[in-house]
Design an enzyme around this catalytic site. Structure first.
Site, mmCIF file in Angstrom:
data_model
loop_
_atom_site.group_PDB
_atom_site.id
_atom_site.type_symbol
_atom_site.label_atom_id
_atom_site.label_comp_id
_atom_site.label_asym_id
_atom_site.label_seq_id
_atom_site.Cartn_x
_atom_site.Cartn_y
_atom_site.Cartn_z
ATOM 1 C CB CYS A 1 -0.900 0.143 1.158
ATOM 2 S SG CYS A 1 -2.145 -1.268 1.195
ATOM 3 C CG HIS B 1 -0.326 3.427 4.218
ATOM 4 N ND1 HIS B 1 -1.147 2.129 3.902
ATOM 5 C CD2 HIS B 1 0.171 3.127 5.199
ATOM 6 C CE1 HIS B 1 -0.870 1.573 4.760
ATOM 7 N NE2 HIS B 1 -0.210 1.835 5.622
#
Ligand SMILES: *[C@@H]1O[C@H](CO)[C@@H](O)[C@H](O)[C@H]1NC(C)=O
Ligand SMILES: *[C@@H]1O[C@H](CO)[C@@H](O)[C@H](O)[C@H]1NC(C)=O
Ligand SMILES: *[C@@H]1O[C@H](CO)[C@@H](O)[C@H](O)[C@H]1NC(C)=O
Ligand SMILES: *[C@@H]1O[C@H](CO)[C@@H](O)[C@H](O)[C@H]1NC(C)=O
Ligand SMILES: *[C@@H]1O[C@H](CO)[C@@H](O)[C@H](O)[C@H]1NC(C)=O
Ligand SMILES: *[C@@H]1O[C@H](CO)[C@@H](O)[C@H](O)[C@H]1NC(C)=O
Length: 511
Positions: free
Chosen positions: A70, A123
């Site tokens: 991610c 993120h």
């Protein structure tokens, strides 16, 4: 051998420099979504809303993330820099502390856009300075759902139906959830509200980050009705001979969920029993159907507010997800299933019907593409340092190209994955090694026909003088990447050529 590329011709955009009414941009980023969608020909998918979007879109069938994790993938996408440039392969650094690279939303904001982040775009945590890169990237404070805090709360019944557990597979009754909602339902409402509030004083860049199908598979149970368990058969559910253990990711995040932990699997190679494995796949598809319905509601809101004719919609993901292929789960690898993403681009008046495009594109290409689309093109990064440039290229020429004409295009997509050692380990976590534990970097490229991967020594930088292991998959006869051809003499020449291209890097693959 000569590369045969794409089938189109560059149509230079007729740019009407004056009186440009800037289009709005809606970026829908779906966490951990591989192209498990009807419009990608996936027969197990039930995704009527995304399929409908695809009906007036360019659908990229070869779109790739730069790293199947991610934070590195999102920061790469949002800055249009590769993980090697950001030096971010884990979750633990913020690029601005070293280089003040401009992000896509920051660039649009600076050029007159109202920019808004809803849900998971950056993120969270250090990698976006605990602020989703605010205030640089966003006009308003980014929105996060209140119920995110129940992410790991035990809310699903265990096997005996008595105690609540932190399960991987977790279809729920939304009414009985805290506040009778789920994070993505809150994200949808916030996005709808943002659009309703939209004053038209400035064009908007709205980024909506849906959090499913990321694990745990916590989704409204009614979506199971589209996905009877009998539909799901495991494919290639074994670790093939001749593939280096460096390529294996032991899906540690799954093992930490109660239902998987209860299976008492021997680390790292013992497989999840097939009956349970089928349930994981079922829940992945059901979670995708859930997100599909939210995407449908969001797009309906655009239409209701008559914003659809002035809004470009782009739907993609941060990376893919293994669903049992190679006996693997989750991301954390260089296999096609982990790095390939859906990419659907709908531009009013430009993409009038569904067109599948095989040209190779990368997530680093999104920034320059959107920049060109709004008539604010940016340069490819050159030798001179610049905070605002791209390590990708705009793929707008591919979208604008006339049929039956030839356009020279990128030869390959580049991705990478780090490892702390030769074999899968829990400590250090070989799925998510921290920068100072990384000993080996797996560099991979995907051409129209091949995937080639070289694992090389790494000590903050890569040492290309030696190769630890290699993988070569021929997608012509092995689309699932099960047969490593690296020791096959028939492939010696191509292997040598691909190694050279991989080592030279992305610039050498540009058209
Ligand atoms: C990161 O956030 C902190 C706390 O808000 C702030 O003081 C710092 O300047 C930020 N870092 C950068 C590089 O902007
Ligand atoms: C980075 O760039 C932004 C926007 O131009 C500026 O506001 C900020 O002060 C810069 N930060 C550093 C550390 O140079
Ligand atoms: C869902 O939970 C609510 C509240 O706890 C309950 O009234 C309802 O019957 C449940 N629905 C189903 C389908 O189990
Ligand atoms: C919409 O506008 C209302 C009233 O000004 C405000 O309270 C709310 O925060 C806005 N919502 C969003 C998502 O911007
Ligand atoms: C594995 O590699 C060896 C040579 O290194 C070769 O003889 C064998 O056929 C390969 N096996 C498979 C399944 O490709
Ligand atoms: C890694 O690089 C650092 C700094 O250049 C050096 O001190 C260290 O010895 C290197 N480690 C290995 C294993 O080569």
């Amino acid at each position: 051998m000569v590369y045969k590329w794409v089938v189109f011709f560059i149509l230079l955009l007729k740019s009407n420099a004056k009186n440009i009414k800037k289009n709005n941009v809606l970026l829908i980023l779906v966490d951990d979504l591989r192209p498990a969608l009807g419009c990608y020909g996936d027969l197990n998918a039930y995704t009527p809303n995304i399929d409908k979007l695809a009906e007036k879109s360019v659908v990229f069938t070869r779109a790739y993330a730069q790293q199947a994790l991610c934070a590195p993938s999102r920061n790469s996408l949002l800055t249009s820099r590769r993980p090697d440039t950001l030096h971010l392969y884990d979750f633990y650094s913020y690029w601005r502390n070293k280089n003040n690279y401009t992000t896509l939303p920051q660039y649009l904001k600076k050029n007159g856009y109202a920019t808004k982040s809803i849900g998971k775009i950056f993120h969270p945590g250090i990698s976006s300075n605990y602020s989703d890169d605010s205030p640089y990237s966003w006009t308003d404070v980014p929105f996060h759902p209140f119920t995110d805090k129940y992410k790991n709360t035990p809310v699903c019944f265990n096997n005996h139906g008595s105690e609540l557990a932190r399960n991987l597979v977790c279809p729920v009754n939304v009414t009985s959830m805290p506040r009778s909602t789920l994070p993505d339902l809150e994200n949808l409402n916030a996005a709808k509200e943002y659009l309703s509030n939209y004053s038209k004083l400035k064009p908007f860049f709205l980024a909506v980050g849906f959090e499913k199908p990321h694990i745990p598979f916590k989704y409204p149970q009614e979506y199971l009705k589209f996905h009877p368990l009998s539909k799901f058969k495991l494919k290639n559910y074994y670790w093939p001979e001749n593939i280096t253990s460096l390529a294996y990711n032991p899906w540690i995040d799954l093992r930490q969920r109660d239902d998987i932990n209860n299976l008492d699997l021997k680390f790292p190679w013992e497989k999840i029993p097939e009956n349970f494995a089928a349930k994981i796949i079922q829940s992945y598809y059901a979670a995708v159907s859930y997100i599909d319905s939210l995407v449908g509601e969001l797009l309906k809101k655009l239409i209701d507010l008559k914003l659809d004719k002035s809004t470009t919609v782009i739907l993609t993901s941060d990376h893919g997800w293994s669903l049992g292929e190679h006996s693997l789960w989750a991301k954390y690898s260089n296999f096609d299933v982990a790095v390939r993403v859906p990419l659907i681009v709908s531009i009013p008046k430009k993409t009038k019907s569904k067109v599948y495009v095989k040209s190779i594109v990368e997530l680093v290409d999104l920034f320059p593409t959107i920049a060109e689309l709004v008539k604010l093109p940016i340069d490819v990064c050159g030798k001179v340092y610049s905070t605002t440039c791209s390590e990708g290229i705009s793929f707008l020429p591919v979208i604008s190209a006339y049929k039956n004409k030839i356009i020279r295009w990128k030869k390959a997509a580049f991705s990478q994955y780090p490892r702390p050692g030769l074999t899968p380990t829990w400590k250090p976590n070989s799925d998510e090694p921290r920068l100072n534990n990384i000993k080996i970097m797996g560099y991979t490229l995907r051409t129209a026909r091949y995937r080639y991967t070289a694992w090389i020594p790494f000590n903050y930088t890569s040492n290309w003088d030696s190769i630890i292991s290699q993988e070569l998959y021929d997608h012509k006869n092995d689309p699932d990447e099960m047969i490593n051809q690296q020791s096959n003499n028939n492939y010696l020449k191509i292997k040598t050529r691909l190694f050279k291209l991989l080592k030279s890097g992305w610039r050498k693959a540009l058209p």
